[in-house]
Design a protein around this motif. Structure first.
Motif, mmCIF file in Angstrom:
data_model
loop_
_atom_site.group_PDB
_atom_site.id
_atom_site.type_symbol
_atom_site.label_atom_id
_atom_site.label_comp_id
_atom_site.label_asym_id
_atom_site.label_seq_id
_atom_site.Cartn_x
_atom_site.Cartn_y
_atom_site.Cartn_z
ATOM 1 N N ASN A 158 0.800 -1.114 -0.055
ATOM 2 C CA ASN A 158 -0.080 -0.013 0.064
ATOM 3 C C ASN A 158 1.015 1.358 -0.056
ATOM 4 O O ASN A 158 1.910 1.361 0.816
ATOM 5 C CB ASN A 158 -0.960 0.170 1.181
ATOM 6 N N ILE A 160 1.243 5.541 -0.591
ATOM 7 C CA ILE A 160 0.510 7.085 -0.452
ATOM 8 C C ILE A 160 1.160 8.013 -1.574
ATOM 9 O O ILE A 160 2.489 7.676 -2.023
ATOM 10 C CB ILE A 160 0.757 7.776 0.828
ATOM 11 N N LYS A 189 -1.091 -0.791 -4.295
ATOM 12 C CA LYS A 189 -2.213 -0.071 -4.166
ATOM 13 C C LYS A 189 -1.868 1.077 -3.833
ATOM 14 O O LYS A 189 -1.255 1.485 -2.567
ATOM 15 C CB LYS A 189 -3.035 -0.771 -3.205
ATOM 16 N N ILE A 190 -2.601 2.351 -4.434
ATOM 17 C CA ILE A 190 -2.352 3.566 -3.946
ATOM 18 C C ILE A 190 -3.577 3.602 -3.023
ATOM 19 O O ILE A 190 -4.884 3.918 -3.418
ATOM 20 C CB ILE A 190 -2.351 4.700 -5.125
ATOM 21 N N VAL A 191 -3.554 3.722 -1.836
ATOM 22 C CA VAL A 191 -4.309 4.031 -0.803
ATOM 23 C C VAL A 191 -4.840 5.284 -0.227
ATOM 24 O O VAL A 191 -5.793 5.580 0.604
ATOM 25 C CB VAL A 191 -4.081 2.886 0.367
ATOM 26 N N GLY A 192 -3.951 6.126 -0.791
ATOM 27 C CA GLY A 192 -4.185 7.677 -0.213
ATOM 28 C C GLY A 192 -3.517 8.543 -1.362
ATOM 29 O O GLY A 192 -2.450 8.179 -1.646
ATOM 30 N N GLU A 193 -3.928 9.721 -1.714
ATOM 31 C CA GLU A 193 -3.384 10.650 -2.559
ATOM 32 C C GLU A 193 -3.908 11.918 -2.439
ATOM 33 O O GLU A 193 -5.188 12.118 -2.198
ATOM 34 C CB GLU A 193 -3.963 9.991 -4.108
ATOM 35 N N ILE A 210 -5.044 11.920 5.761
ATOM 36 C CA ILE A 210 -4.991 10.707 5.201
ATOM 37 C C ILE A 210 -4.638 9.819 6.510
ATOM 38 O O ILE A 210 -5.442 8.635 6.655
ATOM 39 C CB ILE A 210 -3.830 10.388 4.213
ATOM 40 N N THR A 213 -7.545 8.322 8.829
ATOM 41 C CA THR A 213 -8.282 7.148 8.474
ATOM 42 C C THR A 213 -7.563 5.871 8.435
ATOM 43 O O THR A 213 -8.146 4.696 8.157
ATOM 44 C CB THR A 213 -9.039 7.568 7.430
ATOM 45 N N ARG A 214 -6.239 6.072 8.643
ATOM 46 C CA ARG A 214 -5.533 4.867 8.615
ATOM 47 C C ARG A 214 -4.239 5.142 9.472
ATOM 48 O O ARG A 214 -3.785 6.660 9.514
ATOM 49 C CB ARG A 214 -5.170 4.411 7.139
ATOM 50 N N ASP A 218 -0.410 0.657 8.040
ATOM 51 C CA ASP A 218 -1.219 0.320 7.068
ATOM 52 C C ASP A 218 -0.437 0.611 5.655
ATOM 53 O O ASP A 218 -1.106 0.453 4.619
ATOM 54 C CB ASP A 218 -2.619 1.152 7.124
ATOM 55 N N ILE A 219 0.813 1.536 5.702
ATOM 56 C CA ILE A 219 1.154 2.035 4.704
ATOM 57 C C ILE A 219 2.535 1.348 4.670
ATOM 58 O O ILE A 219 3.162 0.908 5.479
ATOM 59 C CB ILE A 219 1.410 3.523 4.815
#
Length: 375
Positions: A158, A160, A189-193, A210, A213-214, A218-219
């Motif tokens: 994951n 960012i 996976k781009i989980v935050g942008e 960002i 919420t995580r 998680d990154i």
């Protein structure tokens, strides 16, 4: 005394007076009227690039040739268009421009060219064919950094993504190339942008949103046009050990490069988070000297020399294997390969370290810091 002799004497005295009073004006008239047109300035890179343009204009090789005037439009294409029109009307011979858009300025640039004005864009591009462009390969920048991050994560994780200033060719091309790389790996996976505006402060704000919420666990990695120094700092603030810092593909800020040095390295002026941490990094930058080089090339073009319409600069890439601390920050040192500066020399960690070029011996550390040219 005859009238004829008296007239001749008066004429001679008048001529001598004109020469005595007119020389400074004559010298001033010989200077090339050049404008610097800046768009968005809310980050360290833009301030540093402007310093280097001003230093180039002040260098002894150009000081008697260049009358440089600076205007700032902000992130507003219409305002930049209006300012460029006014520059042309006031007699500009050349305009050095950081364009807010690769296409929005095309008509005003074409009008300027038609009136004999040389228009040089630095870092970001202008697509009007009459313009000159000085920049790195931004697609390469996005691709190389994304490939490094994918390799670090073994093709899975994951991430960012923090982008730059929207609408600029720089942001568009870097982001496009990076996402094309990530798309080849379904397990990335781009989980935050978020939009980072090439600012450490904005990057902190957007990362904080960002992380609401995580959490960091998680990154797995970060791709940031600007903000790796800030991301590392935030992780340390959250209690992570230096050995746990996430791999970050991002900008050439001096703070980020100091963090890349092996933990325990003695560096004058260093204090956490602006200190060696062994952070996993690939560091690149659009070199801030690009505007200074554009000015130098503009003078050459005005004086009739053959100048290429496109100047592609080498992409300055630094990894943990190639990071090298400068001792004094001299131009000769940089030429020998150093690429990071002691905090005792550069107090601002957001300042960009990729300032060396063989093409611009007129500008170095003092130019980037305070607008002072090399001797």
């Amino acid at each position: 005394m005859g009238i004829g002799l008296k007239v001749r004497r008066l004429a001679l005295l008048a001529a001598m007076a004109v020469c005595a009073l007119g020389l400074p004006g004559a010298q001033a008239a010989e200077k090339h009227k050049i404008f610097l047109s800046m768009s968005y300035i809310g980050n360290d890179w833009q301030a540093e690039a402007a310093n280097m343009v001003k230093a180039m204009a002040a260098h002894k090789s150009l000081a008697d040739k260049v009358d440089l005037q600076v205007q700032v439009a902000g992130p507003n294409a219409q305002r930049q268009i209006q300012q460029i029109n006014a520059m042309v009307q006031s007699g500009a011979e050349a305009i050095i421009v950081y364009p807010i858009s690769p296409t929005a300025l095309n008509q005003v640039v074409k009008n300027a060219c038609d009136k004999g004005v040389k228009v040089f864009a630095y870092d970001a591009e202008i697509t009007e064919p009459c313009a000159y462009n000085v920049h790195i390969d931004q697609l390469e920048a996005g691709r190389v950094t994304a490939e490094w991050l994918v390799k670090k994560l073994n093709g899975k994780g994951n991430i960012i993504a923090i982008t730059g200033v929207p609408g600029t060719s720089v942001d568009d091309q870097r982001t496009k190339a990076a996402k094309e790389v990530f798309a080849k790996y379904p397990d990335i996976k781009i989980v935050g942008e978020a939009v980072g505006m090439w600012s450490q402060a904005v990057a902190r704000t957007e990362l904080s949103k960002i992380l609401a919420t995580r959490n960091w666990d998680d990154i797995n990695g970060l791709w940031m046009q600007v903000g790796c120094f800030t991301a590392n700092s935030m992780q340390l603030e959250a209690g992570k050990k230096t050995s746990e810092l996430l791999p970050c593909a991002g900008e050439g800020s001096n703070g980020g490069r100091i963090q890349m040095l092996p933990e325990g390295t003695e560096v004058e002026g260093a204090a956490p988070p602006y200190a060696p941490a062994g952070a996993q990094r690939i560091s690149y930058a659009s070199p801030p000297y690009s505007g200074a080089l554009a000015l130098k090339l503009a003078v050459e073009a005005i004086e009739g020399k053959d100048v290429s319409k496109t100047t592609i600069l080498p992409l300055p890439v630094v990894t943990n294997e190639t990071i090298k601390l400068c001792d004094e920050g001299t131009w000769a040192e940089m030429k020998a390969g150093c690429n990071a500066f002691k905090p005792s020399l550069v107090s601002n960690p957001g300042w960009f370290a990729s300032i060396f070029s063989d093409q611009t011996p007129e500008v170095g550390l003092a130019a980037a810091l305070v607008g002072q040219p090399e001797n």
